[in-house]
Design an enzyme around this catalytic site. Structure first.
Site, PDB file in Angstrom:
ATOM      1  CD  GLU A  78      10.699   0.411 -20.930  1.00  0.00           C
ATOM      2  OE1 GLU A  78      10.981  -0.849 -21.193  1.00  0.00           O
ATOM      3  OE2 GLU A  78       9.829   1.173 -21.113  1.00  0.00           O
ATOM      4  CG  ASN A  96       5.364   0.560 -23.843  1.00  0.00           C
ATOM      5  OD1 ASN A  96       4.496  -0.160 -23.365  1.00  0.00           O
ATOM      6  ND2 ASN A  96       5.231   0.230 -25.255  1.00  0.00           N
ATOM      7  CE  LYS A 138      41.471  15.319 -24.518  1.00  0.00           C
ATOM      8  NZ  LYS A 138      41.992  14.048 -24.573  1.00  0.00           N
ATOM      9  CE1 TYR A 158      48.464  12.913 -22.863  1.00  0.00           C
ATOM     10  CE2 TYR A 158      50.246  12.195 -24.827  1.00  0.00           C
ATOM     11  CZ  TYR A 158      48.869  12.830 -24.322  1.00  0.00           C
ATOM     12  OH  TYR A 158      47.751  12.557 -25.374  1.00  0.00           O
ATOM     13  CB  SER A 189       3.159  -0.996 -28.937  1.00  0.00           C
ATOM     14  OG  SER A 189       3.366  -2.090 -29.738  1.00  0.00           O
ATOM     15  CB  THR A 242      11.382  -5.059   3.160  1.00  0.00           C
ATOM     16  OG1 THR A 242      10.557  -6.056   3.767  1.00  0.00           O
ATOM     17  CG2 THR A 242      11.585  -3.661   3.918  1.00  0.00           C
ATOM     18  CG  HIS A 243      12.761  -9.273   1.699  1.00  0.00           C
ATOM     19  ND1 HIS A 243      14.042  -9.813   1.449  1.00  0.00           N
ATOM     20  CD2 HIS A 243      12.340  -8.824   2.684  1.00  0.00           C
ATOM     21  CE1 HIS A 243      14.274  -9.745   2.653  1.00  0.00           C
ATOM     22  NE2 HIS A 243      13.543  -9.096   3.632  1.00  0.00           N
ATOM     23  CG  ASN A 302      52.155  15.793 -23.096  1.00  0.00           C
ATOM     24  OD1 ASN A 302      51.404  15.731 -23.858  1.00  0.00           O
ATOM     25  ND2 ASN A 302      53.311  15.157 -22.795  1.00  0.00           N
ATOM     26  CE  LYS A 361       3.334  -2.862 -24.501  1.00  0.00           C
ATOM     27  NZ  LYS A 361       3.395  -3.593 -23.087  1.00  0.00           N
TER      28      LYS A 361
HETATM   29  N1  ARG Z   1      45.222  15.336 -28.199  1.00  0.00           N
HETATM   30  C1  ARG Z   1      46.110  14.931 -27.227  1.00  0.00           C
HETATM   31  C2  ARG Z   1      45.160  14.299 -26.135  1.00  0.00           C
HETATM   32  O1  ARG Z   1      44.263  14.463 -25.976  1.00  0.00           O
HETATM   33  C3  ARG Z   1      46.690  16.008 -26.637  1.00  0.00           C
HETATM   34  C4  ARG Z   1      48.135  15.905 -26.079  1.00  0.00           C
HETATM   35  C5  ARG Z   1      48.973  15.369 -27.258  1.00  0.00           C
HETATM   36  N2  ARG Z   1      50.498  15.099 -26.481  1.00  0.00           N
HETATM   37  C6  ARG Z   1      51.190  14.590 -27.594  1.00  0.00           C
HETATM   38  N3  ARG Z   1      52.507  14.548 -26.929  1.00  0.00           N
HETATM   39  N4  ARG Z   1      50.998  13.586 -28.440  1.00  0.00           N
HETATM   40  O2  ARG Z   1      45.789  13.760 -25.236  1.00  0.00           O
END
Ligand code: ARG
Length: 463
Positions: free
Chosen positions: A291, A286, A326, A318, A278, A156-157, A111, A284
Site C-alpha cells: 500500500e 495487512n 533539489k 539562472y 491492526s 480483463t475489466h 550557477n 488482521k
Molecule cells: N544554492 C544555489 C542553488 O541551489 C546555488 C546557486 C546560487 N547562485 C546564485 N547566483 N545565487 O541553485
C-alpha cells in the site's frame, strides 16, 4: 556575524529571516561529494592552464580532500549564514588556505557549479536505480520460474478472461522494469554533459580547458551554450519522468499484490515480516508495504509536476527558483529507491495459493475462447462459434458447473461438430499450453522468456 563571500557591495547585514529563507544547506549538503570532486577537477585544470600555480592547485585539492573527510565525519558545522554546500566548502577552504583558497572560484560561478554537482549526482543515482531494477527483475524472473506452470485466471475489466500462468504475469513486470531501466539509461546520456565553464551565464574570460574537466569527471560532452547550461533542468525533468513511469509500474504491481492477498481473491500470501497488524482487529494481516509503494508513487508523480511547474515560468538564465529542484528531485529519488529495495526483499517470500486461482478460473469459464477456437478449427465461422459457446456458458452457469464438466451430449446438442476430443481444449492446462507463440502464456514460452531475460540480465541460470 559572518562576512558573506559575496558581501562586498552590501552596506547592511542580511536579515536573519532572509538567511533562513534562502538557505539550502539542509537539502544540498547531500551534494558534498560531487561538489568537492567538481572543485578538485576545476582547480587541477586551473593549475594546468596556468591560472593557478601547480603548487596552489595541489594545495587546494589536498585541502578539499580534508574538507570532504570533515563533512563525512560530521565535523564541519552547517550554518544558514553560509547558504549552501558550495559556500560551506569554499569558506572552509579559505579558513584553511587563506589567499590560495580564495582563488578556487576563478572562472566559475555557483550557477555552473551547482548544475555540475546535480548532473554528477543524478548520473550516480541513475546507476544505482538501474542496479536496483536489475535485482528486482532477477527476483521476478525467479518467481516466474517457480510459478511457470501455476494457473492464474487472467483478467480483463477485472473479470475472468482467459487462463494464464502466474509466471507469465510476473514476466509482464520484468518487461516493464526493463523499459524503465532503458529509459533511465537514455536519460543518462543527456545528464552526462559538463556545464562547468558556463560560469554565471555568459562563459568566462579565463583560458580554461573544459575538456580537461570533462575527462576528469567522466562527462561525455560539453554543454554547447552557457545560458542553457546554467538554466536548464530538463535533465532532471527527464529523469523524474522516467522515475514517475517506474513508480506507475511499482504501483500497479503493488495494487495487484493487495488485491490478490485480500480474502475475496486469496491468490497469494505475503510474508509475515513484510505485513503489519491492526491495533484493534486481532485477525488482521495487512499488506502495508504494498500500500505504501502504491501511495508513494502518487507523490513521485506530484514531484514531476512540481518540477515542471517550477521551470515553466523562468526566463533565461539562472534564477534562484532552481534551488528548489533539489528537494523535489531527492524526495522522488528516495521514494523510488526505498520502494525498489523493499519490494525486492519481499517478493521472494510470496506464496501462491494455486487451488484458489484455479477455482476462480473455472468459475469464470476461462476456457470459453478455447471452445470457440476449437469450433473454428472444425469449420464453424468464428461469429457462429462465439454464439454457440455463449449458450454453453449459460447452460453451465444454470447447472453450476464449469465448461469442462458439461456432459458431452449437452455440448453436442449445441453443435454436432463437438467431439470427445473437446475435453482437452476445455482444461486450463490445455488452454495455456495452446498459447504457444513467442510472447504467449504457454509454460514453455514462459520458460523461453525467462531464459532470454536471464541472458539479458547477464545472469547464469541457477540450478
Ligand atoms: N544554492 C544555489 C542553488 O541551489 C546555488 C546557486 C546560487 N547562485 C546564485 N547566483 N545565487 O541553485
Amino acid at each position: 556575524m559572518t562576512e558573506k563571500l559575496w558581501g562586498g557591495r552590501f552596506a547592511a547585514q542580511t536579515d536573519a529571516l532572509v538567511e533562513q529563507f534562502t538557505a539550502s544547506i539542509a537539502v544540498d549538503q547531500r551534494l558534498y561529494v560531487e561538489d568537492i570532486r567538481g572543485s578538485q577537477a576545476h582547480a587541477r585544470m586551473l593549475g594546468r592552464v596556468g591560472v593557478l600555480s601547480p603548487a596552489e592547485a595541489e594545495q587546494i585539492c589536498t585541502a578539499l580532500e580534508q574538507i570532504r573527510q570533515e563533512i563525512a565525519e560530521g565535523r564541519l558545522p552547517f550554518r544558514n549564514e553560509l547558504e549552501d554546500i558550495h559556500m560551506h566548502v569554499e569558506s572552509r577552504l579559505i579558513e584553511l588556505l587563506g589567499d590560495t583558497g580564495k582563488k578556487l572560484h576563478t572562472g566559475r560561478s555557483r550557477n555552473d557549479q551547482v548544475a555540475t554537482d546535480m548532473r554528477l549526482y543524478t548520473r550516480g543515482a541513475i546507476d544505482r536505480l538501474r542496479a536496483l531494477l536489475r535485482q528486482l527483475q532477477g527476483v521476478l524472473v525467479d518467481l516466474a520460474e517457480r510459478e511457470a506452470d501455476t494457473i492464474l485466471p487472467g483478467l480483463t475489466h477485472l473479470q475472468v478472461a482467459q487462463p494464464v500462468t502466474f509466471g507469465h504475469h510476473c514476466m509482464a513486470y520484468v518487461e516493464m522494469f526493463r523499459r524503465d531501466s532503458e529509459r533511465l539509461a537514455d536519460a543518462r546520456k543527456r545528464v552526462n554533459v559538463l556545464p562547468l565553464g558556463a560560469a554565471a551565464l555568459a562563459g568566462t574570460t579565463f583560458p580554461i580547458d573544459r575538456w580537461d574537466v570533462a575527462h576528469e569527471l567522466g562527462f561525455a560532452e560539453l554543454s554547447e551554450n552557457s545560458m542553457d547550461a546554467v538554466s536548464d533542468r530538463d535533465f532532471l525533468l527527464e529523469t523524474l519522468a522516467a522515475l514517475s513511469i517506474l513508480a506507475v509500474h511499482l504501483s500497479r504491481l503493488a495494487e495487484e499484490l493487495i488485491l490478490w492477498m485480500s480474502a475475496a481473491f486469496a491468490f497469494i500470501d505475503l510474508p509475515d515480516a513484510f505485513c503489519t497488524g491492526s491495533s484493534i482487529m486481532p485477525q488482521k494481516k495487512n499488506p502495508d508495504v504494498a500500500e505504501l509503494i502504491r501511495g508513494k508513487s502518487g507523490k513521485v508523480m506530484g514531484q514531476l509536476v512540481s518540477l515542471l511547474v517550477l521551470m515553466k515560468g523562468q526566463p533565461l538564465a539562472y534564477n534562484r527558483d532552481n534551488q528548489e529542484d533539489k528537494a523535489i528531485f531527492f524526495a522522488a529519488l528516495d521514494e523510488v529507491e526505498s520502494s525498489l529495495v523493499v519490494l525486492t526483499q519481499m517478493l521472494p517470500g510470496l506464496q501462491t495459493h494455486p487451488e484458489s486461482m484455479r477455482a476462480e478460473a473455472e468459475k469464470g469459464f476461462a476456457t470459453a475462447t478455447d471452445l470457440a477456437d476449437y469450433l473454428v478449427r472444425k469449420g464453424v465461422p468464428f461469429r457462429d462459434a462465439h454464439a454457440i459457446v455463449g449458450k454453453a456458458v449459460r447452460l453451465a452457469q444454470e447447472r453450476g458447473l464449469g465448461l469442462e464438466s458439461l456432459p458431452l451430449a449437452e455440448l453436442q446438442a449445441l453443435s454436432p461438430r463437438i467431439d470427445a476430443d473437446v475435453s482437452a481444449v476445455l482444461t486450463l492446462e490445455g488452454s495455456v499450453a495452446a498459447r504457444n507463440q513467442h510472447g504467449g502464456t504457454a509454460p514453455n514460452q514462459v520458460r523461453a522468456a525467462i531464459a532470454r531475460a536471464r541472458q539479458r540480465l547477464g545472469w547464469e541460470r541457477q540450478a
